[in-house]
Design an enzyme around this catalytic site. Structure first.
Site, PDB file in Angstrom:
ATOM      1  N   SER A 104       0.834  -1.195   0.000  1.00  0.00           N
ATOM      2  CA  SER A 104       0.000   0.000   0.000  1.00  0.00           C
ATOM      3  C   SER A 104       0.875   1.254   0.000  1.00  0.00           C
ATOM      4  O   SER A 104       1.685   1.437  -0.901  1.00  0.00           O
ATOM      5  CB  SER A 104      -0.963  -0.051   1.199  1.00  0.00           C
ATOM      6  OG  SER A 104      -1.960   0.937   1.095  1.00  0.00           O
ATOM      7  N   GLU A 227      -1.624  -3.042  -8.016  1.00  0.00           N
ATOM      8  CA  GLU A 227      -2.815  -3.342  -7.220  1.00  0.00           C
ATOM      9  C   GLU A 227      -3.344  -2.033  -6.673  1.00  0.00           C
ATOM     10  O   GLU A 227      -2.640  -1.027  -6.644  1.00  0.00           O
ATOM     11  CB  GLU A 227      -2.482  -4.305  -6.071  1.00  0.00           C
ATOM     12  CG  GLU A 227      -1.486  -3.774  -5.038  1.00  0.00           C
ATOM     13  CD  GLU A 227      -2.085  -2.894  -3.954  1.00  0.00           C
ATOM     14  OE1 GLU A 227      -3.313  -2.967  -3.717  1.00  0.00           O
ATOM     15  OE2 GLU A 227      -1.347  -2.109  -3.354  1.00  0.00           O
ATOM     16  N   HIS A 297      -4.879  -5.614  -1.492  1.00  0.00           N
ATOM     17  CA  HIS A 297      -5.581  -5.450  -0.223  1.00  0.00           C
ATOM     18  C   HIS A 297      -6.611  -6.563  -0.054  1.00  0.00           C
ATOM     19  O   HIS A 297      -7.817  -6.340   0.033  1.00  0.00           O
ATOM     20  CB  HIS A 297      -6.244  -4.081  -0.165  1.00  0.00           C
ATOM     21  CG  HIS A 297      -5.271  -2.951  -0.021  1.00  0.00           C
ATOM     22  ND1 HIS A 297      -4.419  -2.568  -1.034  1.00  0.00           N
ATOM     23  CD2 HIS A 297      -5.019  -2.123   1.014  1.00  0.00           C
ATOM     24  CE1 HIS A 297      -3.688  -1.542  -0.626  1.00  0.00           C
ATOM     25  NE2 HIS A 297      -4.032  -1.260   0.613  1.00  0.00           N
TER      26      HIS A 297
END
Length: 327
Positions: A104, A227, A297
């Site tokens: 992230s 992602e 995630h």
């Protein structure tokens, strides 16, 4: 195999203290020595401490001598402190055996470190999100993490989604199923390999935000994995367009879509879906475009060596990323 794991918070504040504690206990139950940074639970606005506090935490992690430096969580906060990181010190700690792991917001740190030093980090779990879940942590995630700390990991594999069935010719552009259930046929069904290419990437929002800065590595002939979470397909396409227009995507040999989760389509979309974005991208670049990588995630995530020379091999619907022993 007992390992020393250092937990620190370089991004957002830890609000869910229960998941933090569960994560620590689970790592300890696996036999590891867990050291918690002195500012791991600090708070300043939405951050885990002010900028100086979080910089100091990164540098303490680098000086810890731990086998793994694991982020408590992602969120936001690393972008604003990139100029203050002592990259050579972090790279030296990696040379001595500390593996930096996260995802992230952590992508900003990984890209900056790669751009500045070429050091390899790992895209992987976070303490709270992955080890601190109320449910049992994902078996695949735990197995991949164990492979990392034991030095046994040599690669990962996944099954590519089935190509979409041909739609009836009822309109100029039939709707395409979501990315979870389809794959644009970019050679994904067939057989090919890309050898000795740098694996890099991570969170798409973080990557696109680094375009035009000294913190985005200039990777040519690489394998770029992506992602994101909570990003509508049009926002995903807009970020991809930024990477495209900046010349980043044209320089890659492959682009691999991981998991794009927790977004909601709207009536206004009229069939505009994520799989359509993937198909659009394939028409813009010569690189192979694959989907379905179990990373993002989501509970089931593999660990990926960011900045390491890797082989991508596809046989039918079976895809593999192979990098050999890291130790």
């Amino acid at each position: 195999m007992k390992k020393h794991i250092y937990i620190y918070s370089p991004s957002s504040a830890v609000r869910d203290k229960a998941s933090f504690k569960r994560g620590v206990k689970r790592l300890q139950a696996l036999g590891h020595e867990v050291e918690i940074d002195e500012a791991a639970l600090a708070t300043h606005q939405r951050f885990a401490g002010d900028d100086a506090t979080r910089l100091a935490a990164i540098h303490r992690a680098a000086a810890s001598g731990a086998d793994v430096a694991l982020v408590s969580r992602g969120g936001y906060g690393l972008s604003r402190i990139l100029p203050g990181i002592h990259y050579k010190a972090v790279a030296k700690s990696i040379d001595k055996g500390t593996q930096f792991v996260g995802l992230s917001d952590f992508t900003a740190f990984q890209m900056a470190l790669l751009a500045k030093t070429g050091a390899v980090t790992w895209a992987g779990p976070a303490l709270g999100e992955d080890f601190g879940t109320e449910a049992t942590p994902d078996d695949i995630m735990e197995a991949c993490f164990d492979d990392l700390i034991s030095g046994q990991g040599e690669g990962t594999g996944w099954q590519l989604p089935k190509p979409p069935k041909p739609a009836a010719p009822t309109g100029p552009q039939p709707a395409i199923n979501s990315i979870a259930g389809s794959a644009h046929d970019s050679g994904a069904t067939g057989q090919f390999s890309i050898k000795n290419a740098m694996l890099w990437g991570g969170n798409l929002a973080m990557l696109s935000s680094l375009v035009g800065t000294p913190y985005l590595p200039a990777v040519k002939g690489g394998i770029l994995f992506l992602e994101d979470v909570g990003e509508h397909p049009y926002r995903v396409e807009r970020m991809l367009t930024q990477l495209l227009h900046a010349g980043v995507l044209a320089q890659q040999k492959a682009v691999i879509f991981g998991q794009f989760s927790n977004y909601k389509l709207a009536p206004h979309d009229k069939g505009f879906k994520l799989a359509g974005v993937v198909a659009w991208l394939q028409n813009q670049i010569k690189a192979r475009v694959l989907t379905g990588l179990p990373f993002g995630h989501v509970a089931t995530k593999v660990l990926l060596p960011v900045g390491y020379k890797t082989t991508l091999a596809v046989e039918g619907r079976d895809a593999f990323l192979l990098w050999g022993h890291q130790h």
